[in-house]
Design an enzyme around this catalytic site. Sequence first.
Site, PDB file in Angstrom:
ATOM      1  CB  CYS A 409     -10.922  58.050  26.675  1.00 27.93           C
ATOM      2  SG  CYS A 409     -10.782  59.943  27.071  1.00 27.93           S
ATOM      3  CG  HIS A 540     -10.520  56.845  31.249  1.00 28.72           C
ATOM      4  ND1 HIS A 540      -9.638  56.454  30.375  1.00 28.72           N
ATOM      5  CD2 HIS A 540     -10.284  58.051  30.900  1.00 28.72           C
ATOM      6  CE1 HIS A 540      -8.936  57.198  29.631  1.00 28.72           C
ATOM      7  NE2 HIS A 540      -9.509  58.240  29.838  1.00 28.72           N
ATOM      8  CD  GLU A 542      -9.852  52.932  31.531  1.00 28.77           C
ATOM      9  OE1 GLU A 542     -11.226  52.872  31.387  1.00 28.77           O
ATOM     10  OE2 GLU A 542      -9.096  53.788  31.268  1.00 28.77           O
TER      11      GLU A 542
HETATM   12  N1  GLN Z   1      -6.552  62.698  23.819  1.00 26.84           N
HETATM   13  C1  GLN Z   1      -7.962  62.783  24.095  1.00 26.84           C
HETATM   14  C2  GLN Z   1      -8.359  63.943  24.776  1.00 26.84           C
HETATM   15  O1  GLN Z   1      -7.667  64.731  25.358  1.00 26.84           O
HETATM   16  C3  GLN Z   1      -8.269  61.443  24.502  1.00 26.84           C
HETATM   17  C4  GLN Z   1      -7.860  61.509  25.959  1.00 26.84           C
HETATM   18  C5  GLN Z   1      -7.742  60.124  26.709  1.00 26.84           C
HETATM   19  O2  GLN Z   1      -7.840  59.040  26.059  1.00 26.84           O
HETATM   20  N2  GLN Z   1      -7.646  59.951  28.044  1.00 26.84           N
HETATM   21  O3  GLN Z   1      -9.528  64.355  24.591  1.00 26.84           O
END
Ligand code: GLN
Length: 569
Positions: A409, A540, A542
Site C-alpha cells: 500500500c 494489503h 497480508e
Molecule cells: N496513505 C495511503 C493512502 O491512503 C496508503 C494507505 C495504506 O497504506 N493503507 O492511500
Amino acid sequence: MLSLVSWQLVDISTSDFMAKNPKYIFVVGGVISGVGKGITASSIAKILKDTGLRVTAIKIDPYVNIDAGTMNPTEHGEVFVTKDGDECDQDMGNYERFLDVELTRINYMTTGRVYQSVIENERALKYKGACVQVVPHIPLEIVSRIERAQKNAKAEVVVIEIGGTVGEYENILFLEAARMLKLRDPDSVRFVMVSYLPTPSSIGEMKTKPTQHSVRTLNASGIQPDIIIARSKEPIDEKRKEKISFFCNVPIEQVISAPDVKSIYDIPLNFEKEGIVKTLSKLLHLKISNKVSDSSKAWKKMTSISHNAKDEVHIALVGKYFDTGAFTLTDSYISVIEAIKYSCYAQNKKPVIEWVNALEFEKSPASVKKLSGYDGVLVPGGFGARGIEGKILAIKYAREHKIPYLGLCYGMQLAVIEYARHVAGIKGATSRELEPKSSACVIDVMDSQKEKLKKEEYGGSMRLGSYECFLKNGSIAKSLYKADKILERHRHRYEVNPLFIECLEAQGLIFSGVSPDGTLMEITEISPKEHPFFVGCQFHPEFQARPLHPHPLFTGFIKVSIKSKQKKK
Ligand code: GLN
C-alpha cells in the site's frame, strides 16, 4: 418478564436454514485485558471446527467508535479489513487465520454500532410506539446481531468474544445480552472466562484471588463461568486448580492451565491436550467426530516447523510507529508479521523480523547502509508525512543494492515516488497526501475520494475491501499468483496518478496489476532482469495470508530473500 419483550423487534430472517439449536460460547476477560482472549476465542473456534462443526466467531468491542478505522494504530493496534470493507479489530484477523474463513461486518460490533441501529430503528418507527430503553432494547439489539451472524454463517457454534474485562462499565450491556440469551436457551449458551494469575516477585507464588474476585464480578451480572482459562507465566498446579474450582464454583476439569507459550499457534494444541473439546461437547451436547482432521495434522506440522526451523531469514520492516515501543508496533503490523511467518514456515525457515525505524534514516542518511545486513526489506502500509523520507531512502537502497523489496500500500506508493524521483527524473515527485499543492504528485487522491475529503467524511470512507485486479502476462505477479484475475483487500485514498503512468512505464516501471477498467494501478514491479524482486501492491495481501495457505506475494518475496542470503554466503 420476557413476554413483555419481543425478541425480534426487527425482522432478522436472513435464510431459510437454521442450524438446529445453535450453540453460543461467550469468551470474557477477568483481572486484566491483553492476556489472550482473542487467541483463546480463535483457538476454541478452531478446535471445534476441526471436529467437523460449522463454526463462526464474533468480536464485540465496547468502545463507541463505529469501527476501528478512525483510531491511531499506536492506540488500537492494527486495523483489520474484511472482504466487505469493514475496518475492524485485529482479533477478526486472528479468527480468519485460525478458522481459515472469510468473515464480514456482520461478525463485528461496537457500542457505537449497536446504539446507531437502535436509534435508526426508533426513528423508523420499528419499535411500534414503545418507549425505547437502554435495557432491554440495547441488549436485544446485541442478541439480534449475534443471531444474524449465526444465520449468515449457518453456524452450529458461535464463539463471541466480549472485549475488555468483566466489571467494566463499558461492557455491562453486552454481558446483559449474553445473560438474556442464556435465559432463553439455558442449554445452548456457555461462558469461558480468561483470567490472569499473577506471581508477584516479592511473594514468588501464583495468586488466585484476583480470579476469584473477577468471577464474583461476573456473577453480579447474573453469569456463572463454565470454563476458566487460567493464564499465567508458568503452568498452574493442582493446588491452585483446586482453589479456583472450589471458590469459583467450576468443576476442576473445567479449570484450564494456559501458560505463556512461544507461539500462539501452540494454543489450540494445548487446549486440545487440556480436554476443552470434550468438556465443551459435554456441556453443549455437541455431536463431534473423533477423527483427526487433515487441517489439524497440517497445523501440527506447521507449529513443529515454527519451533524447530534453524535456518534464518532476516527481514527488515521499515516503519515509523515507534513512539510507544516495539510492543505496540508488533500489534500495529500483526497481519504483516504473521504473513511473513507463514511463508517462511512453508519453506522450512525461521523468520527473524526486525523493526527498522525510518526516522533514524532521516536523521542520519548514511545509516541506511545497515539494510545490507538483511535478506529482504518490507515497507508496510501507513498514513501521513512522518518518516516518509526515511522510508524512501530505504526503498532507494533496496532498489540500488538489489535487496528483495516488498511494498504494501503506502510501501508501493513510496516505491513509485522513489522510482519517479531517482530513475524517471521527475523532480520533487511526491504524493498529494504529503504535499497537497505540488505539481509533481505521482500519487494523487482518487477521484472517488475528493468529495469525501472536502466534506470531512473520514470514517469508513476509504476505498475499502476486496476489489478485482487483472494481472499482466509475463509479470512476476502473474507467475506468483498463477491466475489472470485476483481479489485483494484495500484500504487507501490515494492512487498512482494516471498522468504519470506513461512516463514511468517508459522508464522501466511495470504496472503488472490493474483494476478491471484499467484505470487504477494495483501492482508495480521492476523487471527481474534489473532486480531480483522489487514488487509493490496497492492492496494489503497480508489480510488474506493464512497459516496453512501462505500468500503468494509474501512467498515470492521470501523465496527470493532466501536465495539472496545464499548468494551472500
Ligand atoms: N496513505 C495511503 C493512502 O491512503 C496508503 C494507505 C495504506 O497504506 N493503507 O492511500
